[in-house]
Design a protein around this motif. Structure first.
Motif, PDB file in Angstrom:
ATOM      1  N   ALA A   5       0.738  -1.005   0.162  1.00 25.19           N
ATOM      2  CA  ALA A   5       0.008   0.039   0.048  1.00 25.19           C
ATOM      3  C   ALA A   5       0.830   1.242  -0.022  1.00 25.19           C
ATOM      4  N   LYS A   6       1.878   1.207   0.887  1.00 23.19           N
ATOM      5  CA  LYS A   6       2.798   2.354   0.934  1.00 23.19           C
ATOM      6  C   LYS A   6       3.607   2.576  -0.533  1.00 23.19           C
ATOM      7  N   LYS A   7       4.005   1.551  -0.996  1.00 25.31           N
ATOM      8  CA  LYS A   7       4.732   1.544  -2.240  1.00 25.31           C
ATOM      9  C   LYS A   7       3.744   2.255  -3.391  1.00 25.31           C
ATOM     10  N   ILE A   8       2.542   1.778  -3.442  1.00 25.70           N
ATOM     11  CA  ILE A   8       1.647   2.240  -4.433  1.00 25.70           C
ATOM     12  C   ILE A   8       1.297   3.689  -4.164  1.00 25.70           C
ATOM     13  N   ARG A   9       1.179   4.123  -2.952  1.00 31.17           N
ATOM     14  CA  ARG A   9       0.955   5.421  -2.511  1.00 31.17           C
ATOM     15  C   ARG A   9       1.847   6.343  -2.849  1.00 31.17           C
ATOM     16  N   ASN A  10       3.109   6.055  -2.781  1.00 30.06           N
ATOM     17  CA  ASN A  10       4.395   6.753  -3.152  1.00 30.06           C
ATOM     18  C   ASN A  10       4.207   7.024  -4.447  1.00 30.06           C
ATOM     19  N   LYS A  11       3.915   6.007  -5.394  1.00 30.64           N
ATOM     20  CA  LYS A  11       4.007   6.096  -7.052  1.00 30.64           C
ATOM     21  C   LYS A  11       2.761   6.915  -7.370  1.00 30.64           C
ATOM     22  N   ILE A  12       1.830   6.802  -6.731  1.00 29.09           N
ATOM     23  CA  ILE A  12       0.377   7.630  -7.094  1.00 29.09           C
ATOM     24  C   ILE A  12       0.801   9.283  -6.767  1.00 29.09           C
ATOM     25  N   ASP A  13       1.311   9.433  -5.515  1.00 25.48           N
ATOM     26  CA  ASP A  13       1.838  10.652  -5.102  1.00 25.48           C
ATOM     27  C   ASP A  13       2.917  11.468  -6.185  1.00 25.48           C
ATOM     28  N   THR A  14       3.623  10.513  -6.789  1.00 30.66           N
ATOM     29  CA  THR A  14       4.612  11.047  -7.822  1.00 30.66           C
ATOM     30  C   THR A  14       3.787  11.348  -8.983  1.00 30.66           C
ATOM     31  N   ILE A  15       3.011  10.387  -9.443  1.00 34.51           N
ATOM     32  CA  ILE A  15       2.253  10.700 -10.784  1.00 34.51           C
ATOM     33  C   ILE A  15       1.355  11.558 -10.580  1.00 34.51           C
ATOM     34  N   CYS A  16       0.523  11.597  -9.540  1.00 39.00           N
ATOM     35  CA  CYS A  16      -0.428  12.857  -9.601  1.00 39.00           C
ATOM     36  C   CYS A  16       0.103  14.282  -9.248  1.00 39.00           C
ATOM     37  N   GLY A  17       1.324  14.057  -8.498  1.00 40.86           N
ATOM     38  CA  GLY A  17       1.790  15.557  -8.026  1.00 40.86           C
ATOM     39  C   GLY A  17       2.554  15.764  -9.150  1.00 40.86           C
ATOM     40  N   GLY A  18       3.185  15.168  -9.950  1.00 40.40           N
ATOM     41  CA  GLY A  18       3.898  15.676 -11.216  1.00 40.40           C
ATOM     42  C   GLY A  18       3.048  16.098 -12.036  1.00 40.40           C
ATOM     43  N   TYR A  19       1.843  15.648 -12.078  1.00 38.01           N
ATOM     44  CA  TYR A  19       0.811  16.179 -13.214  1.00 38.01           C
ATOM     45  C   TYR A  19       0.419  17.562 -12.740  1.00 38.01           C
ATOM     46  N   HIS A  20      -0.271  17.273 -11.540  1.00 37.44           N
ATOM     47  CA  HIS A  20      -0.642  18.773 -10.908  1.00 37.44           C
ATOM     48  C   HIS A  20       0.442  20.026 -10.676  1.00 37.44           C
ATOM     49  N   VAL A  27       1.123  10.558 -17.400  1.00 34.92           N
ATOM     50  CA  VAL A  27       0.027   9.870 -16.215  1.00 34.92           C
ATOM     51  C   VAL A  27      -0.250   8.463 -16.836  1.00 34.92           C
ATOM     52  N   LEU A  28      -0.801   8.341 -18.035  1.00 33.37           N
ATOM     53  CA  LEU A  28      -1.055   6.933 -18.506  1.00 33.37           C
ATOM     54  C   LEU A  28      -0.075   6.161 -18.639  1.00 33.37           C
ATOM     55  N   LYS A  29       1.024   6.539 -18.989  1.00 40.04           N
ATOM     56  CA  LYS A  29       2.399   5.594 -19.155  1.00 40.04           C
ATOM     57  C   LYS A  29       2.567   4.968 -17.858  1.00 40.04           C
ATOM     58  N   GLN A  79      -7.333   5.745 -22.943  1.00 39.02           N
ATOM     59  CA  GLN A  79      -6.506   6.443 -22.795  1.00 39.02           C
ATOM     60  C   GLN A  79      -7.051   7.970 -22.190  1.00 39.02           C
ATOM     61  N   ASP A  80      -7.546   7.792 -21.032  1.00 36.80           N
ATOM     62  CA  ASP A  80      -8.446   8.893 -20.320  1.00 36.80           C
ATOM     63  C   ASP A  80      -7.445   9.464 -19.348  1.00 36.80           C
ATOM     64  N   LEU A  81      -6.619  10.485 -19.562  1.00 40.50           N
ATOM     65  CA  LEU A  81      -5.753  11.138 -18.575  1.00 40.50           C
ATOM     66  C   LEU A  81      -6.575  11.384 -17.411  1.00 40.50           C
ATOM     67  N   VAL A  82      -7.690  12.110 -17.415  1.00 41.39           N
ATOM     68  CA  VAL A  82      -8.654  12.677 -16.339  1.00 41.39           C
ATOM     69  C   VAL A  82      -9.107  11.328 -15.587  1.00 41.39           C
ATOM     70  N   LEU A  83      -9.633  10.430 -16.156  1.00 38.04           N
ATOM     71  CA  LEU A  83     -10.274   9.193 -15.489  1.00 38.04           C
ATOM     72  C   LEU A  83      -8.967   8.553 -14.752  1.00 38.04           C
ATOM     73  N   MET A  84      -7.714   8.339 -15.291  1.00 36.21           N
ATOM     74  CA  MET A  84      -6.734   7.913 -14.746  1.00 36.21           C
ATOM     75  C   MET A  84      -6.376   8.894 -13.077  1.00 36.21           C
ATOM     76  N   LEU A  85      -6.303   9.890 -13.437  1.00 36.44           N
ATOM     77  CA  LEU A  85      -6.004  10.783 -12.258  1.00 36.44           C
ATOM     78  C   LEU A  85      -6.844  10.595 -11.262  1.00 36.44           C
ATOM     79  N   ASP A  86      -8.089  10.792 -11.446  1.00 37.80           N
ATOM     80  CA  ASP A  86      -9.327  10.458 -10.449  1.00 37.80           C
ATOM     81  C   ASP A  86      -9.200   9.053  -9.917  1.00 37.80           C
ATOM     82  N   THR A  87      -9.051   8.021 -10.538  1.00 39.13           N
ATOM     83  CA  THR A  87      -9.033   6.861 -10.171  1.00 39.13           C
ATOM     84  C   THR A  87      -7.587   6.375  -9.386  1.00 39.13           C
ATOM     85  N   LEU A  88      -7.036   6.980  -9.595  1.00 37.95           N
ATOM     86  CA  LEU A  88      -5.342   6.928  -8.679  1.00 37.95           C
ATOM     87  C   LEU A  88      -5.683   7.732  -7.567  1.00 37.95           C
TER      88      LEU A  88
END
Length: 110
Positions: A5-20, A27-29, A79-88
Protein backbone atom coordinates in the motif's frame (compact mmCIF):
# COMPACT_ATOMS: atom_id res chain seq x y z
CA UNK A 1 -0.20 -5.44 2.55
CA UNK A 2 0.89 -2.28 4.33
CA UNK A 3 4.24 -2.33 2.51
CA UNK A 4 2.55 -2.72 -0.88
CA UNK A 5 0.00 0.00 0.00
CA UNK A 6 2.79 2.44 0.89
CA UNK A 7 4.70 1.58 -2.29
CA UNK A 8 1.65 2.22 -4.46
CA UNK A 9 0.80 5.40 -2.54
CA UNK A 10 4.29 6.79 -3.12
CA UNK A 11 4.01 6.08 -6.84
CA UNK A 12 0.56 7.68 -6.98
CA UNK A 13 1.89 10.74 -5.15
CA UNK A 14 4.66 11.02 -7.74
CA UNK A 15 2.31 10.56 -10.71
CA UNK A 16 -0.47 12.87 -9.55
CA UNK A 17 1.86 15.43 -8.00
CA UNK A 18 3.94 15.47 -11.17
CA UNK A 19 0.86 16.21 -13.21
CA UNK A 20 -0.63 18.84 -10.92
CA UNK A 21 2.58 20.70 -10.08
CA UNK A 22 4.84 20.12 -13.09
CA UNK A 23 2.31 19.39 -15.84
CA UNK A 24 3.92 15.99 -16.45
CA UNK A 25 1.38 14.37 -18.76
CA UNK A 26 2.89 10.86 -18.68
CA UNK A 27 0.11 9.85 -16.28
CA UNK A 28 -1.22 7.04 -18.48
CA UNK A 29 2.21 5.54 -19.10
CA UNK A 30 3.14 5.67 -15.42
CA UNK A 31 -0.33 4.48 -14.42
CA UNK A 32 0.02 1.48 -16.72
CA UNK A 33 3.29 0.59 -14.99
CA UNK A 34 1.31 0.12 -11.76
CA UNK A 35 -0.97 -2.54 -13.26
CA UNK A 36 0.60 -5.54 -11.55
CA UNK A 37 0.75 -3.89 -8.14
CA UNK A 38 -2.79 -2.53 -8.40
CA UNK A 39 -4.06 -5.95 -9.48
CA UNK A 40 -2.30 -7.64 -6.58
CA UNK A 41 -3.58 -5.11 -4.07
CA UNK A 42 -7.14 -5.15 -5.42
CA UNK A 43 -7.33 -8.93 -5.51
CA UNK A 44 -6.44 -9.02 -1.82
CA UNK A 45 -9.87 -7.57 -1.02
CA UNK A 46 -11.70 -10.03 -3.24
CA UNK A 47 -10.31 -13.23 -1.73
CA UNK A 48 -12.67 -13.46 1.20
CA UNK A 49 -13.75 -11.43 4.19
CA UNK A 50 -10.42 -11.17 6.03
CA UNK A 51 -11.54 -8.07 7.85
CA UNK A 52 -14.33 -9.42 10.04
CA UNK A 53 -16.91 -7.18 8.36
CA UNK A 54 -20.61 -7.86 8.33
CA UNK A 55 -21.63 -9.58 5.10
CA UNK A 56 -23.34 -6.48 3.69
CA UNK A 57 -20.30 -4.31 4.47
CA UNK A 58 -17.96 -6.80 2.83
CA UNK A 59 -20.12 -6.92 -0.30
CA UNK A 60 -20.03 -3.11 -0.39
CA UNK A 61 -16.23 -3.19 -0.09
CA UNK A 62 -15.99 -5.75 -2.89
CA UNK A 63 -18.18 -3.62 -5.15
CA UNK A 64 -16.04 -0.56 -4.45
CA UNK A 65 -12.83 -2.46 -5.23
CA UNK A 66 -14.30 -3.79 -8.45
CA UNK A 67 -15.43 -0.29 -9.47
CA UNK A 68 -11.94 1.13 -8.85
CA UNK A 69 -10.37 -1.67 -10.90
CA UNK A 70 -12.92 -1.18 -13.69
CA UNK A 71 -12.25 2.58 -13.74
CA UNK A 72 -8.51 1.90 -13.92
CA UNK A 73 -8.96 -0.49 -16.85
CA UNK A 74 -11.33 1.91 -18.61
CA UNK A 75 -8.84 4.79 -18.22
CA UNK A 76 -6.18 2.63 -19.86
CA UNK A 77 -8.51 1.41 -22.61
CA UNK A 78 -9.81 4.89 -23.45
CA UNK A 79 -6.44 6.58 -22.84
CA UNK A 80 -8.34 8.93 -20.52
CA UNK A 81 -5.87 10.99 -18.50
CA UNK A 82 -8.54 12.59 -16.30
CA UNK A 83 -10.16 9.26 -15.43
CA UNK A 84 -6.74 7.81 -14.61
CA UNK A 85 -5.93 10.74 -12.31
CA UNK A 86 -9.30 10.45 -10.57
CA UNK A 87 -9.00 6.69 -10.20
CA UNK A 88 -5.51 6.84 -8.75
CA UNK A 89 -5.88 9.94 -6.61
CA UNK A 90 -9.32 9.24 -5.19
CA UNK A 91 -10.57 5.69 -5.79
CA UNK A 92 -7.36 3.77 -5.27
CA UNK A 93 -6.10 6.07 -2.54
CA UNK A 94 -9.22 5.27 -0.48
CA UNK A 95 -8.33 1.57 -0.68
CA UNK A 96 -4.72 2.26 0.24
CA UNK A 97 -5.85 4.16 3.32
CA UNK A 98 -7.36 0.95 4.68
CA UNK A 99 -3.80 -0.17 5.42
CA UNK A 100 -2.14 3.20 5.92
CA UNK A 101 -2.97 5.60 8.74
CA UNK A 102 -2.46 8.99 7.12
CA UNK A 103 -2.02 10.79 10.46
CA UNK A 104 0.44 8.48 12.15
CA UNK A 105 1.85 6.53 9.22
CA UNK A 106 0.95 3.36 11.08
CA UNK A 107 -0.66 0.17 9.94
CA UNK A 108 -4.43 -0.03 10.36
CA UNK A 109 -5.08 -3.71 9.54
CA UNK A 110 -2.92 -6.77 9.24
Amino acid sequence: MEKLAKKIRNKIDTICGGYHYYKDESVLKKGRELAEEIGQYGSHFLQGNRFGLEEAEYIELQLYVMQVLEDYMEALKQQDLVLMLDTLDYGLRELLNIYIDQNAGEQKHE
